[in-house]
Design a protein around this motif. Structure first.
Motif, mmCIF file in Angstrom:
data_model
loop_
_atom_site.group_PDB
_atom_site.id
_atom_site.type_symbol
_atom_site.label_atom_id
_atom_site.label_comp_id
_atom_site.label_asym_id
_atom_site.label_seq_id
_atom_site.Cartn_x
_atom_site.Cartn_y
_atom_site.Cartn_z
ATOM 1 N N GLU A 115 -10.129 5.186 0.165
ATOM 2 C CA GLU A 115 -8.744 5.209 -0.302
ATOM 3 C C GLU A 115 -7.764 5.500 0.824
ATOM 4 O OE1 GLU A 115 -7.644 4.407 -3.373
ATOM 5 O OE2 GLU A 115 -9.720 3.803 -3.683
ATOM 6 N N ILE A 169 0.840 -1.195 0.000
ATOM 7 C CA ILE A 169 0.000 0.000 0.000
ATOM 8 C C ILE A 169 0.881 1.254 0.000
ATOM 9 C CG2 ILE A 169 -1.808 -1.234 1.249
ATOM 10 C CD1 ILE A 169 -1.033 0.385 3.742
ATOM 11 N N TYR A 176 -6.131 4.640 4.912
ATOM 12 C CA TYR A 176 -5.804 3.517 5.786
ATOM 13 C C TYR A 176 -5.611 3.990 7.225
ATOM 14 C CZ TYR A 176 -4.721 1.105 1.388
ATOM 15 O OH TYR A 176 -4.792 0.554 0.131
ATOM 16 N N VAL A 192 -4.361 -6.210 5.068
ATOM 17 C CA VAL A 192 -5.435 -5.233 4.895
ATOM 18 C C VAL A 192 -6.798 -5.818 5.234
ATOM 19 C CG1 VAL A 192 -6.604 -3.703 3.255
ATOM 20 C CG2 VAL A 192 -4.125 -4.034 3.111
ATOM 21 N N GLU A 201 -10.598 -4.473 4.772
ATOM 22 C CA GLU A 201 -11.329 -3.400 4.094
ATOM 23 C C GLU A 201 -12.741 -3.272 4.639
ATOM 24 O OE1 GLU A 201 -12.245 -1.727 -0.410
ATOM 25 O OE2 GLU A 201 -11.355 -3.709 -0.140
ATOM 26 N N LYS A 209 -8.684 -0.496 5.775
ATOM 27 C CA LYS A 209 -8.841 0.350 4.599
ATOM 28 C C LYS A 209 -10.265 0.901 4.573
ATOM 29 C CE LYS A 209 -8.504 0.510 -0.452
ATOM 30 N NZ LYS A 209 -8.356 -0.254 -1.716
#
Length: 306
Positions: free
Chosen positions: A109, A56, A111, A135, A137, A106
């Protein structure tokens, strides 16, 4: 220079950099804090999914789950104990130690660090562009941007609540985004979405009167969007109204034009419609402030001749 002294030297230089950064942010009137992950709850997340190991962008890391108070807005250490920890990690890095991936949430866009705050701070300080991360999300109706501030998140949280209350995304999939300009501008004080909800409730009431029946909330939402909001937005685009209001959004102007349409319709004795309201609003934008002030004073101070 041995590695321990080099790490300590870099940490001292970093502390001066952090102090200068804090002064500049204050002079610019900008917040200098990481975003706390707790703010994300305002976005009404609908679930989460594990996405595994990914590479990322470091610059898109804007917050932390539980250590947001130890770092500044650039994710650099601002507390003495955090700086000491940074120096120890830097020394280990100079000695060739490889660090495990960090763990992040996440959101859109952006984090938020779940584990690995100091490793993130090390990457930020050294100008590292990418970092490996496990990650998770989140599924949110309104996504975050890496440039968002806490006030931006508050406004987006209001939008998420609006979508939840109206179910607009389900009733009108692919609907035009209803976004206000960033907080702090005249048009975008907190609570603008509450005004939209009032518009829909009022519309529901008058629909019921016109049709002499009980109108459901879902009917009112779709009719408001189809016959009030969307036509106004299309007229804003067709008439190029946004060019006269730099920094504003279509939702900002919808509220202003709606008020303009109401008062103009009252004065003329009939509804002028979204097209005429948008054109009239653009003409108003080209009038000088002195003309607008004189008109306002006239309406307040000069009694009509009977």
């Amino acid at each position: 220079m041995d590695l321990e002294r080099q790490a300590q030297f870099e940490a001292e230089a970093l502390s001066r950099r952090v102090l200068l950064h804090d002064i500049l942010r204050r002079l610019q009137g900008k917040p200098n804090d990481l975003l706390p992950y707790s703010l994300v709850s305002a976005l009404r997340p609908r679930g989460e999914a594990y996405k595994g190991l990914q590479t990322i962008e470091v610059d898109k890391i804007i917050g932390s789950v539980d250590r947001y108070g130890d770092f500044d807005a650039e994710f650099l250490p601002k507390e003495p104990h955090t700086l000491d920890r940074w120096a120890r990690l830097r020394q280990a890095q100079l000695q060739g130690v490889e660090f495990p991936p960090i763990e992040v949430y996440k959101v859109g866009e952006a984090y938020f660090v779940k584990d690995g705050n100091h490793r993130t701070a090390l990457a930020k300080a050294l100008g590292q562009r990418y970092i490996d991360a496990y990650v998770i999300e989140l599924d949110v109706p309104v996504e975050l941007d890496p440039k968002d501030t806490p006030r931006d998140v508050i406004l987006k949280g209001e939008y998420a609540q609006f979508l939840e209350k109206t179910r607009l995304s389900q009733l009108r999939p692919g609907h035009e985004p209803i976004l206000f300009s960033k907080p702090g501008r005249y048009f975008s004080k907190p609570g603008r979405y509450d005004v939209l909800l009032d518009h829909i409730r009022t519309h529901q009431y008058f629909m019921g009167l016109d049709q002499k029946r009980s109108v459901s909330w879902e009917e009112a939402v779709t009719d408001w969007y189809d016959n009030l909001y969307l036509p106004t937005v299309l007229q804003i685009r067709e008439n190029g109204v946004l060019r006269d209001f730099p920094g504003r959004t279509e939702a900002d102007l919808y509220l202003w034009i709606s008020d303009h349409r109401y008062f103009l319709s009252q004065a003329l004795g009939h509804d002028i419609g979204p097209a005429e309201a948008a054109r009239s609003a653009r003409l108003q934008a080209h009038r000088s402030p002195l003309d607008r002030l004189w008109e306002w004073l006239s309406s307040k101070l000069i009694a009509p001749i009977s």
